[in-house]
Design a protein around this motif. Sequence first.
Motif, short mmCIF file in Angstrom:
data_model
loop_
_atom_site.label_atom_id
_atom_site.label_comp_id
_atom_site.label_asym_id
_atom_site.label_seq_id
_atom_site.Cartn_x
_atom_site.Cartn_y
_atom_site.Cartn_z
N ARG A 100 0.83 -1.21 0.00
CA ARG A 100 0.00 0.00 0.00
C ARG A 100 0.86 1.26 0.00
NH1 ARG A 100 -2.38 3.53 3.46
NH2 ARG A 100 -1.27 2.64 5.23
N THR A 101 1.89 1.28 0.84
CA THR A 101 2.78 2.44 0.90
C THR A 101 4.23 2.00 0.74
OG1 THR A 101 2.93 2.29 3.33
CG2 THR A 101 1.24 3.75 2.41
N VAL A 102 4.93 2.72 -0.10
CA VAL A 102 6.35 2.42 -0.36
C VAL A 102 7.13 3.73 -0.30
CG1 VAL A 102 8.04 1.51 -2.01
CG2 VAL A 102 5.75 0.46 -1.85
N ASP A 103 8.18 3.76 0.50
CA ASP A 103 9.08 4.91 0.55
C ASP A 103 10.39 4.55 -0.12
OD1 ASP A 103 7.24 6.41 1.85
OD2 ASP A 103 8.43 6.78 3.65
N VAL A 104 10.85 5.48 -0.96
CA VAL A 104 12.11 5.29 -1.69
C VAL A 104 13.10 6.35 -1.21
CG1 VAL A 104 13.13 5.02 -3.97
CG2 VAL A 104 10.68 4.63 -3.67
N LEU A 105 14.29 5.93 -0.81
CA LEU A 105 15.28 6.85 -0.26
C LEU A 105 16.51 6.94 -1.16
CD1 LEU A 105 15.25 5.83 3.54
CD2 LEU A 105 13.75 7.45 2.33
N GLY A 106 17.02 8.15 -1.31
CA GLY A 106 18.27 8.39 -2.01
C GLY A 106 19.16 9.26 -1.14
N VAL A 107 20.46 9.05 -1.17
CA VAL A 107 21.39 9.76 -0.30
C VAL A 107 22.51 10.38 -1.11
CG1 VAL A 107 23.02 9.57 1.63
CG2 VAL A 107 20.91 8.23 1.64
N ALA A 108 22.86 11.63 -0.76
CA ALA A 108 24.05 12.28 -1.33
C ALA A 108 24.79 12.95 -0.19
CB ALA A 108 23.66 13.29 -2.40
N ILE A 109 26.12 12.85 -0.20
CA ILE A 109 26.94 13.40 0.88
C ILE A 109 27.97 14.35 0.29
CG2 ILE A 109 28.57 12.85 2.75
CD1 ILE A 109 27.31 10.07 2.90
N GLU A 110 28.12 15.49 0.95
CA GLU A 110 29.17 16.43 0.56
C GLU A 110 29.77 17.02 1.83
OE1 GLU A 110 29.14 20.72 -1.49
OE2 GLU A 110 28.65 19.10 -2.88
N GLY A 111 31.02 16.70 2.11
CA GLY A 111 31.66 17.17 3.33
C GLY A 111 30.95 16.61 4.55
N ARG B 95 6.92 8.84 13.00
CA ARG B 95 5.99 8.77 11.87
C ARG B 95 5.63 7.31 11.60
NH1 ARG B 95 9.78 12.71 10.97
NH2 ARG B 95 9.06 14.73 10.18
N ASP B 96 4.54 7.12 10.88
CA ASP B 96 4.15 5.77 10.51
C ASP B 96 5.13 5.22 9.49
OD1 ASP B 96 1.94 5.87 12.15
OD2 ASP B 96 0.60 6.58 10.56
N LEU B 97 5.54 3.99 9.70
CA LEU B 97 6.43 3.34 8.74
C LEU B 97 5.64 2.93 7.50
CD1 LEU B 97 8.41 1.15 11.26
CD2 LEU B 97 9.51 2.58 9.54
N PRO B 98 6.28 2.95 6.33
CA PRO B 98 5.62 2.43 5.12
C PRO B 98 5.62 0.90 5.14
CG PRO B 98 7.88 3.01 4.62
CD PRO B 98 7.66 3.41 6.06
N ASP B 99 4.95 0.32 4.17
CA ASP B 99 4.96 -1.14 4.07
C ASP B 99 6.30 -1.64 3.54
OD1 ASP B 99 2.31 -1.34 4.91
OD2 ASP B 99 1.57 -0.98 2.88
N ALA B 100 7.00 -0.79 2.76
CA ALA B 100 8.28 -1.20 2.18
C ALA B 100 9.21 -0.01 2.06
CB ALA B 100 8.07 -1.85 0.81
N LEU B 101 10.49 -0.28 2.15
CA LEU B 101 11.53 0.73 1.95
C LEU B 101 12.43 0.28 0.81
CD1 LEU B 101 12.74 1.65 5.58
CD2 LEU B 101 11.81 3.25 3.90
N LEU B 102 12.63 1.15 -0.16
CA LEU B 102 13.57 0.88 -1.24
C LEU B 102 14.80 1.74 -1.01
CD1 LEU B 102 11.20 0.87 -4.37
CD2 LEU B 102 11.73 -1.00 -2.79
N LEU B 103 15.98 1.12 -0.94
CA LEU B 103 17.20 1.83 -0.59
C LEU B 103 18.24 1.69 -1.70
CD1 LEU B 103 17.61 0.60 3.12
CD2 LEU B 103 16.27 2.54 2.28
N ARG C 24 14.27 -3.40 0.59
CA ARG C 24 14.85 -3.95 -0.63
C ARG C 24 15.86 -2.97 -1.23
NH1 ARG C 24 9.28 -5.06 -1.24
NH2 ARG C 24 8.95 -3.45 -2.80
N VAL C 25 16.89 -3.53 -1.85
CA VAL C 25 17.87 -2.75 -2.62
C VAL C 25 17.77 -3.24 -4.06
CG1 VAL C 25 20.28 -2.08 -2.89
CG2 VAL C 25 19.37 -2.55 -0.61
N PRO C 26 16.89 -2.63 -4.86
CA PRO C 26 16.64 -3.14 -6.21
C PRO C 26 17.84 -2.92 -7.13
CG PRO C 26 15.47 -1.08 -5.87
CD PRO C 26 16.05 -1.46 -4.55
N GLY C 27 18.09 -3.91 -7.97
CA GLY C 27 19.21 -3.80 -8.90
C GLY C 27 18.78 -3.43 -10.31
N ALA C 28 17.53 -3.67 -10.64
CA ALA C 28 17.04 -3.36 -11.99
C ALA C 28 15.53 -3.27 -11.95
CB ALA C 28 17.49 -4.46 -12.97
N GLY C 29 14.96 -2.81 -13.06
CA GLY C 29 13.51 -2.74 -13.16
C GLY C 29 12.93 -1.44 -12.67
#
Length: 595
Positions: free
Chosen positions: A257-268, A324-332, A353-358
């Motif tokens: 039902r709910t999926v959160d997708v996270l992306g990270v960037a680091i500078e200094g 906060r409420d957690l999603p049903d899935a986390l894509l990292l 999950r850490v998806p590799g393709a698709g």
Amino acid sequence: MNADGVRERAGSLPREPGVYQFRADGTTLYVGKAVELRSRVRSYADPRSARIGRMVDRADEIEIAVTDTETQALLLEANLIKRHQPRYNVRLKDDKSYPMVQVTSHEAPRIEITRDPDTGAQSASSGSGPTVFGPYTNKGHVETVVKALRETYGIRGCSDHKYAGRDRPCLDYEMGLCTAPCTREIDLESYREDVTAVERFFEGETGILADPLRREMEAAAQKQQFERAANLRDRLETIEAFHGAGGEAVQSVSDERTVDVLGVAIEGDDATVARLRAERGKLVDRDRHTLEAPGAGPARAGSDSDGGVSAVLAAFIVQYYAERDLPDALLLPERHGDDEVEAWLETEGISVRVPGAGREATLVDLALKNARRNVGGRDECAMLADALDLESARRIEGFDVSHAQGNAAVGSNVTFVEGSAEKSDYRRKKLTDENDDYANMRALLEWRARRAVEGRDDRPDPDLLLIDGGEGQLEAAREALAEVDWDVPAIALAKAEERVITPDRQFSWPSDAPHLHLLQRVRDESHRFAVQYHQTIRDEITTVLDDVPGVGPETRTRLLGRFGSVENIREASLEDIESVPGIGEKTATTIKSRL
């Protein structure tokens, strides 16, 4: 605290889960969690990074709290990090400064942009109470979208107080911004249908707004109203980009039902986490969060994480979702590498999950692009603070004055927070008419300073004041600050050579310096706001419209009521001017030629 001191303290600790704090002079330097307090704290006798080594050297005590479970330790760690903001932790900054869009729960809901939603406000997926969408990172885009929605669907923006007790529609109705449910120019059932359409747009259905705008743009082009067509085209581009790409990928994200997708960037020592949320196969939300991540590169002492992105992910997941409420899935983009976090998510039944393709990998790539676009974006404030030797330059107020040979003198006071305009904190001041820029600036700054010192200004004190002008304007401003005894740093930016002037010296920074660009944005906005107010005041006194044949006092009032200022009338098309009651083609042509 040396290694022997750490070992001695660790030897007295229980072999139970809990949280530990390294402290110095009563200040928390670092907060950590442990499955077993004794062995985890003992590991700091031989730190795995120079940064943690410096922290241990500074500490003079170690404080612990025992918990019943590892999950309790995990959540207690997040709460303590938020409360104490320890220097050596990766910590999530407060995201309340981002604008949100709220649709109220009134019988005739209003739409508004806010940074402080009503108590009890619900997320977009809720079915009752006020509904909020966002947060968003670009307030200008949000304002464009909200205005377009109001013009298309007529949703009111007035306060409930102004709504109540009206016996005739207000100016918003005349301007096509509201369908006036207050006086039942539209019945409430039809009005609520329009509100539903607006909510569908914020839930991701871009066509609700884009389609009618595109039709309007094409109609304007066919009528050769090219200026209006171009304006609609620009607005359409903003609207179509509002939800961004990624919608196609979301449609195939899985059955959760709910999926959160996270992306990270680091500078200094700064990191950005971009979060995308999909609900029932629709992309409904996206936001970016800034974290202070000192030493994110090296691994954390006592952690199984390899540091870097994984350390930021582990810190963000706990600190963000603890409240906060957690999603049903986390894509990292990669594994977070924290055993305690993994155990907590497994207990909560969250799929990670850490998806590799698709399709899912496409979404992760989109989140990464969002994060990279933001990382370092706030560094210009830190760079400015470093260049001027200030503790902070997060909140800047800009000042300028405008007049015509001493007539219709006004002053502007704009506010920027984290490099972005905070228009709700803009102020303006009508000044005593005087053909003296220095005296006008002195009066403007004295007004601002007295309000602050006497507690009559509801805004927090800024970190820096920026004066539009040179040495004379800066000296006048500093005289006002000294007289009132308001201790806030002030500098000036001279437009001719873009020199930064301080009380002690002058800087000529490179034209591409980010911190110079920040000052230029503040200076230009304070100038624009002052000129706009001056034109409004001047229009109230006399305008060139007074000399236009066929334009009497009533027509002049209708023109200024419709367009706001002579400048806006000057920029309007013939067709827009003709739309004002009482103005025909001949008079409209005369007005355009005179202006």
